[in-house]
Scaffold this active site. Structure first.
Site, PDB file in Angstrom:
ATOM      1  N   CYS A 172       0.813  -1.228   0.000  1.00 37.58           N
ATOM      2  CA  CYS A 172       0.000   0.000   0.000  1.00 37.58           C
ATOM      3  C   CYS A 172       0.837   1.264   0.000  1.00 37.58           C
ATOM      4  CB  CYS A 172      -0.935  -0.003   1.199  1.00 37.58           C
ATOM      5  SG  CYS A 172      -2.061  -1.378   1.107  1.00 37.58           S
ATOM      6  N   HIS A 174      -4.245   6.680   1.786  1.00 29.64           N
ATOM      7  CA  HIS A 174      -4.463   5.333   1.269  1.00 29.64           C
ATOM      8  C   HIS A 174      -5.843   4.866   1.720  1.00 29.64           C
ATOM      9  CE1 HIS A 174      -4.121   1.165   0.454  1.00 29.64           C
ATOM     10  NE2 HIS A 174      -4.068   0.814   1.726  1.00 29.64           N
ATOM     11  N   ASN A 228     -10.187  -1.487  -1.347  1.00 28.55           N
ATOM     12  CA  ASN A 228      -8.758  -1.205  -1.206  1.00 28.55           C
ATOM     13  C   ASN A 228      -8.031  -1.696  -2.463  1.00 28.55           C
ATOM     14  OD1 ASN A 228      -6.058  -1.096  -0.510  1.00 28.55           O
ATOM     15  ND2 ASN A 228      -6.290  -2.123   1.463  1.00 28.55           N
TER      16      ASN A 228
HETATM   17  N1  ACO Z   1     -18.097 -10.805   7.150  1.00 27.98           N
HETATM   18  C1  ACO Z   1     -18.657 -11.131   8.317  1.00 27.98           C
HETATM   19  N2  ACO Z   1     -17.921 -11.433   9.408  1.00 27.98           N
HETATM   20  C2  ACO Z   1     -16.581 -11.384   9.301  1.00 27.98           C
HETATM   21  C3  ACO Z   1     -15.945 -11.033   8.091  1.00 27.98           C
HETATM   22  C4  ACO Z   1     -16.763 -10.743   6.992  1.00 27.98           C
HETATM   23  N3  ACO Z   1     -16.245 -10.384   5.792  1.00 27.98           N
HETATM   24  N4  ACO Z   1     -14.609 -11.061   8.288  1.00 27.98           N
HETATM   25  C5  ACO Z   1     -14.419 -11.418   9.563  1.00 27.98           C
HETATM   26  N5  ACO Z   1     -15.602 -11.616  10.178  1.00 27.98           N
HETATM   27  C6  ACO Z   1     -15.858 -12.010  11.552  1.00 27.98           C
HETATM   28  C7  ACO Z   1     -14.669 -12.592  12.241  1.00 27.98           C
HETATM   29  O1  ACO Z   1     -14.554 -13.970  11.954  1.00 27.98           O
HETATM   30  C8  ACO Z   1     -14.996 -12.335  13.693  1.00 27.98           C
HETATM   31  O2  ACO Z   1     -15.882 -13.321  14.138  1.00 27.98           O
HETATM   32  P1  ACO Z   1     -15.781 -13.907  15.651  1.00 27.98           P
HETATM   33  O3  ACO Z   1     -15.969 -12.730  16.532  1.00 27.98           O
HETATM   34  O4  ACO Z   1     -16.893 -14.888  15.693  1.00 27.98           O
HETATM   35  O5  ACO Z   1     -14.417 -14.498  15.751  1.00 27.98           O
HETATM   36  C9  ACO Z   1     -15.733 -11.018  13.673  1.00 27.98           C
HETATM   37  O6  ACO Z   1     -16.185 -10.839  12.319  1.00 27.98           O
HETATM   38  C10 ACO Z   1     -14.902  -9.850  14.064  1.00 27.98           C
HETATM   39  O7  ACO Z   1     -13.665  -9.929  13.373  1.00 27.98           O
HETATM   40  P2  ACO Z   1     -12.516  -8.907  13.650  1.00 27.98           P
HETATM   41  O8  ACO Z   1     -11.330  -9.270  12.833  1.00 27.98           O
HETATM   42  O9  ACO Z   1     -12.354  -8.747  15.119  1.00 27.98           O
HETATM   43  O10 ACO Z   1     -13.162  -7.581  13.051  1.00 27.98           O
HETATM   44  P3  ACO Z   1     -12.616  -6.149  13.137  1.00 27.98           P
HETATM   45  O11 ACO Z   1     -13.552  -5.287  13.875  1.00 27.98           O
HETATM   46  O12 ACO Z   1     -11.182  -6.095  13.530  1.00 27.98           O
HETATM   47  O13 ACO Z   1     -12.681  -5.679  11.606  1.00 27.98           O
HETATM   48  C11 ACO Z   1     -11.332  -5.466   9.645  1.00 27.98           C
HETATM   49  C12 ACO Z   1     -11.997  -6.420  10.625  1.00 27.98           C
HETATM   50  C13 ACO Z   1     -12.385  -4.659   8.959  1.00 27.98           C
HETATM   51  C14 ACO Z   1     -10.554  -6.278   8.643  1.00 27.98           C
HETATM   52  C15 ACO Z   1     -10.407  -4.514  10.434  1.00 27.98           C
HETATM   53  O14 ACO Z   1      -9.617  -5.240  11.323  1.00 27.98           O
HETATM   54  C16 ACO Z   1      -9.515  -3.707   9.529  1.00 27.98           C
HETATM   55  O15 ACO Z   1      -9.958  -2.938   8.703  1.00 27.98           O
HETATM   56  N6  ACO Z   1      -8.196  -3.848   9.693  1.00 27.98           N
HETATM   57  C17 ACO Z   1      -7.251  -3.171   8.827  1.00 27.98           C
HETATM   58  C18 ACO Z   1      -7.125  -3.968   7.591  1.00 27.98           C
HETATM   59  C19 ACO Z   1      -6.360  -3.282   6.548  1.00 27.98           C
HETATM   60  O16 ACO Z   1      -6.230  -2.081   6.537  1.00 27.98           O
HETATM   61  N7  ACO Z   1      -5.848  -4.087   5.639  1.00 27.98           N
HETATM   62  C20 ACO Z   1      -5.229  -3.617   4.473  1.00 27.98           C
HETATM   63  C21 ACO Z   1      -3.905  -3.027   4.724  1.00 27.98           C
HETATM   64  S1  ACO Z   1      -3.285  -2.468   3.320  1.00 27.98           S
HETATM   65  C22 ACO Z   1      -2.162  -3.518   2.562  1.00 27.98           C
HETATM   66  O17 ACO Z   1      -0.996  -3.304   2.632  1.00 27.98           O
HETATM   67  C23 ACO Z   1      -2.607  -4.659   1.766  1.00 27.98           C
END
Ligand code: ACO
Length: 334
Positions: free
Chosen positions: A116, A261, A291
């Site tokens: 990114c 980003h 993204n």
């Molecule tokens: N749909 C429904 N439920 C989901 C999904 C989905 N797509 N994905 C995960 N869940 C579930 C999980 O399994 C979890 O269930 P559980 O509580 O029964 O275990 C629950 O939702 C909560 O999951 P978390 O990972 O705790 O959710 P969180 O609030 O952290 O949000 C997210 C997840 C949106 C991915 C967040 O952590 C985030 O945005 N992180 C940053 C990610 C990012 O920026 N990535 C790209 C970086 S850029 C690069 O270099 C590629």
């Protein structure tokens, strides 16, 4: 005479025509529009129309648009920098494929693999080349095809819903006068978080690089510790913005446009609030593109420029955080 500064002479972008909504993804895995919108802000993303379209193919129309915007022809490009984490093939780099597709034999083509932050890493190299007089017009591209590399199943749903395909491009050349151009840029990396967001295989570290077991375990798909990434992003993006603002001797009130980003709408709203940058000055397009990693910043800048949100003379702040970990910031007067 060598230019004092480099600047962005033109911008362009391209996204595939196929729109994939959250409801479309909910047919392939256990997820919902509500979950995705609430956690990320994403409503839809674009995917390539069919197999056989690589990152370099998306880069071609983006590059042509940037050239036209800059009033340049492809033959004016004397170097290509291609930032991507989803190269067309493992090797050679997508820059070589793009050079061929643009009809630029013999032109320098460098691939940047900084996820990114790749666009800003590339910007730093392009700036150094232009200021050193090494190259006059650098085509800098960020382009990604993610849709062929994520897992459309419950196991991969945390990552699959985030990413989209797209490309952005800029032409970097000499700035006119000292007021215009790149005022500050900072690049960072911390490999202690490398495995928080990575694709483990195929891997040259393993013999063989890929096995049927690895495929069954999904080691060829991205694996992410979302909470760690979130925490790092919300700490490092404001930090690097403060660094570049200090380097440029500018206050955030002097910024006309902030192009962060696009990883998560919540991350960007948090960062904007922490820095005191109003929403009205911030580019958000994650709702419609998801993204697109290395493409998000040039794509967002290109759209914003066309929509009149910035113009020649505007002060633009850019910041990125991503896999690596890598993070970077830059301030430019267009
Ligand atoms: N749909 C429904 N439920 C989901 C999904 C989905 N797509 N994905 C995960 N869940 C579930 C999980 O399994 C979890 O269930 P559980 O509580 O029964 O275990 C629950 O939702 C909560 O999951 P978390 O990972 O705790 O959710 P969180 O609030 O952290 O949000 C997210 C997840 C949106 C991915 C967040 O952590 C985030 O945005 N992180 C940053 C990610 C990012 O920026 N990535 C790209 C970086 S850029 C690069 O270099 C590629």
């Amino acid at each position: 005479m060598k230019p004092v500064r480099s600047t962005i002479l033109g911008v362009g972008h391209y996204v595939p025509t196929r729109v994939v909504t959250n409801d479309d993804l909910a047919k392939l895995m256990t997820t919902s529009n509500e979950w995705i919108v609430q956690r990320t802000g994403i409503r839809e993303r674009r995917y390539i129309e069919h197999s056989g379209i690589g990152a370099s193919d998306l880069a071609v129309p983006a590059a042509r648009m940037a050239l036209e915007h800059a009033g340049k022809a492809a033959k004016d490009v004397d170097a290509i920098i291609f930032a991507t984490l989803s190269p067309d093939h493992n090797f050679p780099g997508s820059g070589c494929f793009l050079a061929d597709k643009l009809g630029l034999p013999g032109v320098c083509a460098l691939d940047v693999r900084n996820q990114c932050s790749g666009f800003l890493y590339g910007l730093s190299i392009a700036d150094a080349w232009v200021r050193a007089g090494t190259y006059r017009h650098v085509l800098l591209v960020g382009a990604e095809v993610h849709s062929t590399g994520v897992e459309f199943a419950d196991r991969g749903r945390d990552v699959a819903v985030l990413f989209g395909d797209g490309a952005g491009a800029v032409i970097i050349g000499a700035a006119e006068g000292d007021d215009q151009g790149l005022k500050a840029i900072r690049l960072h990396a911390d490999g202690s978080g490398a495995k928080d967001l990575w694709v483990e295989a195929p891997a040259s570290a393993y013999m063989p690089r890929l096995t049927a077991e690895m495929l069954a375990e999904g080691k060829h798909y991205p694996a992410m510790n979302g909470k760690h990434v979130f925490r790092w992003a919300t700490e490092k993006m404001p930090e690097v913005v403060r660094e570049v603002m200090a380097d440029a001797n500018m206050g955030v009130d002097q910024i006309d446009l902030f192009v962060p980003h696009q990883a998560n709408l919540r991350i960007n709203q948090f960062v904007g609030q922490k820095l005191g940058i109003p929403e009205s000055k911030t580019v958000h397009n994650i709702e419609v593109y998801g993204n697109t990693t290395a493409a998000t910043i040039p794509l967002g800048l290109s759209e914003a420029w066309r929509e009149g949100k910035c113009k020649r003379g505007s002060n633009v702040l850019m910041a990125a955080f991503g896999s690596g970990y890598t993070w970077a910031g830059a301030v430019i007067t267009l």
